[in-house]
Design a protein around this motif. Structure first.
Motif, short mmCIF file in Angstrom:
data_model
loop_
_atom_site.label_atom_id
_atom_site.label_comp_id
_atom_site.label_asym_id
_atom_site.label_seq_id
_atom_site.Cartn_x
_atom_site.Cartn_y
_atom_site.Cartn_z
N LYS A 51 -27.24 13.40 1.21
CA LYS A 51 -26.43 14.46 0.02
C LYS A 51 -26.97 14.16 -1.26
N ARG A 52 -27.37 13.25 -1.53
CA ARG A 52 -27.90 12.93 -3.08
C ARG A 52 -29.01 13.72 -3.18
N THR A 53 -29.83 14.06 -2.12
CA THR A 53 -31.14 14.63 -2.29
C THR A 53 -31.12 15.96 -2.03
N ILE A 54 -30.36 16.47 -0.68
CA ILE A 54 -30.69 17.79 -0.22
C ILE A 54 -29.31 18.59 -0.35
N PHE A 55 -28.05 18.01 -0.47
CA PHE A 55 -26.91 18.95 -0.65
C PHE A 55 -26.70 18.87 -2.40
N LYS B 3 -24.82 26.29 -0.68
CA LYS B 3 -23.65 26.81 -0.12
C LYS B 3 -22.82 25.83 0.49
N LEU B 4 -23.35 25.11 1.04
CA LEU B 4 -22.73 24.05 2.00
C LEU B 4 -21.96 23.22 1.15
N LYS B 5 -22.84 22.59 -0.05
CA LYS B 5 -22.14 21.82 -0.75
C LYS B 5 -20.80 22.01 -1.38
N THR B 6 -20.63 23.28 -1.58
CA THR B 6 -19.24 23.75 -1.75
C THR B 6 -18.28 23.93 -1.03
N LEU B 7 -18.53 23.43 0.17
CA LEU B 7 -17.35 23.56 1.28
C LEU B 7 -17.20 22.28 1.79
N PHE B 8 -17.86 21.10 1.28
CA PHE B 8 -17.83 19.66 1.74
C PHE B 8 -16.16 19.56 1.38
N GLN B 9 -15.56 18.76 2.41
CA GLN B 9 -14.20 18.05 2.22
C GLN B 9 -14.19 16.63 2.64
N PRO B 10 -13.45 15.71 2.11
CA PRO B 10 -13.36 14.42 2.59
C PRO B 10 -12.77 14.28 4.06
N ILE B 11 -13.40 13.20 4.79
CA ILE B 11 -12.97 13.40 6.00
C ILE B 11 -11.47 12.66 6.21
N MET B 12 -10.92 11.92 5.33
CA MET B 12 -9.81 11.55 4.90
C MET B 12 -9.45 11.25 3.37
N LEU B 13 -8.34 11.14 3.00
CA LEU B 13 -8.04 11.09 1.57
C LEU B 13 -8.64 9.71 0.81
N GLY B 14 -9.31 10.03 -0.10
CA GLY B 14 -10.10 8.91 -0.66
C GLY B 14 -11.30 8.52 -0.12
N SER B 15 -11.58 9.08 0.99
CA SER B 15 -12.84 8.84 1.48
C SER B 15 -14.08 9.39 0.90
N ARG B 16 -15.43 8.63 1.02
CA ARG B 16 -16.53 9.20 0.35
C ARG B 16 -17.34 9.98 1.46
N SER C 215 -31.85 20.22 13.47
CA SER C 215 -33.03 19.70 14.01
C SER C 215 -33.88 19.00 13.04
N LEU C 216 -33.69 19.30 11.72
CA LEU C 216 -34.20 18.59 10.69
C LEU C 216 -33.45 17.20 10.21
N ASP C 217 -32.69 16.96 11.15
CA ASP C 217 -31.79 15.71 10.85
C ASP C 217 -31.20 15.82 9.46
N LEU C 218 -30.72 16.78 9.05
CA LEU C 218 -29.97 16.91 7.76
C LEU C 218 -28.69 17.08 7.84
N ILE C 219 -27.99 17.09 9.13
CA ILE C 219 -26.56 17.12 9.48
C ILE C 219 -26.39 16.78 10.79
N SER C 220 -25.19 15.98 11.09
CA SER C 220 -25.02 15.32 12.22
C SER C 220 -24.91 16.14 13.55
N TYR C 221 -24.74 15.62 14.70
CA TYR C 221 -24.55 16.66 16.01
C TYR C 221 -23.18 17.25 15.52
N PRO C 222 -22.90 18.20 16.14
CA PRO C 222 -21.47 19.03 15.91
C PRO C 222 -20.47 18.47 16.63
N THR C 223 -19.07 18.73 16.02
CA THR C 223 -17.86 18.17 16.58
C THR C 223 -17.19 19.53 16.72
#
Length: 438
Positions: free
Chosen positions: A142-146, A200-213, A239-247
């Motif tokens: 995240k610190r570099t790409i997003f 664009k994705l950076k604007t959509l990020f949400q914490p997995i749970m309250l207070g989580s990084r 494919s570029l290993d910039l995001i996890s496999y989907p849920t």
């Protein structure tokens, strides 16, 4: 013509008034320079040999299975029309995460095409789910790409000079580098689009749970926020290993849960029908192996009717389903279905069941199709009653031929389900003895 299939086989089929045959001898031969050649195949139409280009064959052959032990190949060399929709990663391995990833890829490729959304909605309703199918990912680096400040140079250097951005040594190249180099070489126009998407994705990020990084991003397919092109780019980010496999997340009675938290029957049904919807085309043959695996009996009884409902626009397709479920057999309508039973005697033989089994009870199917009587099977008792009625006639009026025919039907049954103490078994054995030489 030469065949991609190994071994001996013969396929006979009919289209309209024409009879077709496709077969080979099953033996390889050694050609010039002692090189092994493909097995030669022969195509016949009404007994006359023709070139394959003239033969009418399906547009695609699709194999669908939910079992790790299915016998379908994952691919057939030289036969691109074959599509495998199973859980195996290769011919001898299976990976759950790969299955989920493949399901999402198939889903992305077909969203916005035809009635895909409507049909998925029907599938969710079939399982008692709400109209909610949420696909999410966890970002990496995240610190570099997003970042809002991300530019093309930084994005490219992250791969080309990876040792400056990661803890890897320069000689320890990440596998994602080869993916990036392929994109840059074959589709360089994608690089700026990937950069814009990351912002664009950076604007959509949400914490997995309250207070989580830890953060995630995702969307409900019924409320799309990405174009088809962006969905393709998201697959590139994976494919570029910039995001996890989907849920994949669903909702039932307002409660959300991941696909991997669902029952095995729900898991297999969802992945299977999404893959089928995304892959199916007109004039295809679909092979489905034991779809009842882990399915609730209520779903088994409705499975074929459900398939017919969502695939009504594919009337040119032919489905071949292998099943051990008497519930599924009771859902067959004779006007659009054909039932064949494989029985093992000296060899495996196919027997066509001409009756319309639609609406039959489980006991009736078990007895007349699977030839498996239960201890107190009503239909077995009913058949015996009809034989007794014939036997009760005066000897000079008795239809011995009909009695022997009906007893012959009884002899085909597997009577191991009847206990030794069951009086029905004793009665049946006495009938066999009395009329054996009549």
């Amino acid at each position: 013509m030469h065949s991609p299939f190994k071994g001996k086989f013969r396929l006979d089929y009919q289209i309209g008034i024409n009879d077709y045959s496709y077969f080979n001898s099953g033996f390889k031969f050694i050609g010039v320079q002692n090189k092994e050649q493909d097995i030669k195949t022969t195509f016949l139409i009404n007994g006359k040999e023709l070139d394959r280009d003239v033969i009418e064959i399906p547009n695609s052959l699709i194999a669908l299975s939910v079992m790790l032990t299915d016998k379908f190949p994952t691919e057939i060399s030289g036969f691109p029309a074959y599509k495998y929709l199973g859980v195996k990663y290769s011919s001898n391995a299976a990976r759950t995460t790969t299955f989920v990833k493949k399901t999402v890829e198939l889903l992305f490729s077909s969203l916005g095409v035809g009635l895909m959304h409507e049909n998925i909605s029907k599938g969710l309703k079939f399982l008692g789910y709400e109209n909610f199918l949420f696909i999410s990912y966890t970002p990496r680096h995240k610190r570099t790409i997003f970042q809002d400040s991300l530019d093309i140079k930084t994005f490219e250097n992250f791969f080309l000079r990876f040792w400056e951005y990661t803890n890897r040594k320069q000689e320890s190249k990440p596998w994602s580098l080869a993916v990036f180099e392929k994109i840059k070489s074959n589709n360089p126009e994608k690089i700026p689009k990937l950069v814009d998407l990351c912002k664009k994705l950076k604007t959509l990020f949400q914490p997995i749970m309250l207070g989580s990084r830890s953060e995630y991003f995702g969307f409900n397919i019924f409320d799309p926020i990405f174009s088809n092109e962006e969905l393709d780019l998201i697959a590139n980010l994976y494919s570029l290993d910039l995001i996890s496999y989907p849920t994949i997340t669903f909702k039932k009675q307002t409660k959300e849960f991941d696909l991997e938290e669902s029952s095995s029957g729900e898991y297999h049904f969802i992945a299977g029908f999404i893959g089928l919807l995304a892959t199916l085309k007109s004039n295809s043959i679909v092979l489905i192996d034991e779809p009842e695996n882990s399915l609730h009996p209520n779903w088994q009884m409705k499975y074929i009717s459900f398939l017919k409902g969502i695939l009504k626009d594919y009337s040119s397709c032919h489905f071949i389903i292998a099943t051990h479920s008497h519930f599924m057999v009771s859902d067959l309508n004779g006007s659009s279905s054909n039932l064949n039973v494989l029985r093992k005697k000296d060899k495996i033989e196919a027997e066509n069941i001409p009756s319309n089994t639609y609406g039959w009870s489980a006991e009736e199917v078990l007895l007349n199709v699977f030839q498996t009587p239960s201890t107190r099977n009503f239909y077995l008792s009913d058949q015996l009653g009809e034989i007794f009625q014939l036997v009760s006639e005066e000897p000079d009026k008795r239809n011995v031929a009909e009695i022997k025919r009906r007893i012959g039907e009884l002899k085909k049954l597997d009577l191991s389900g009847l206990s030794k103490e069951d009086p029905l078994k004793d009665v049946i054995n006495q009938l066999f003895t009395k009329f054996e030489n009549a």
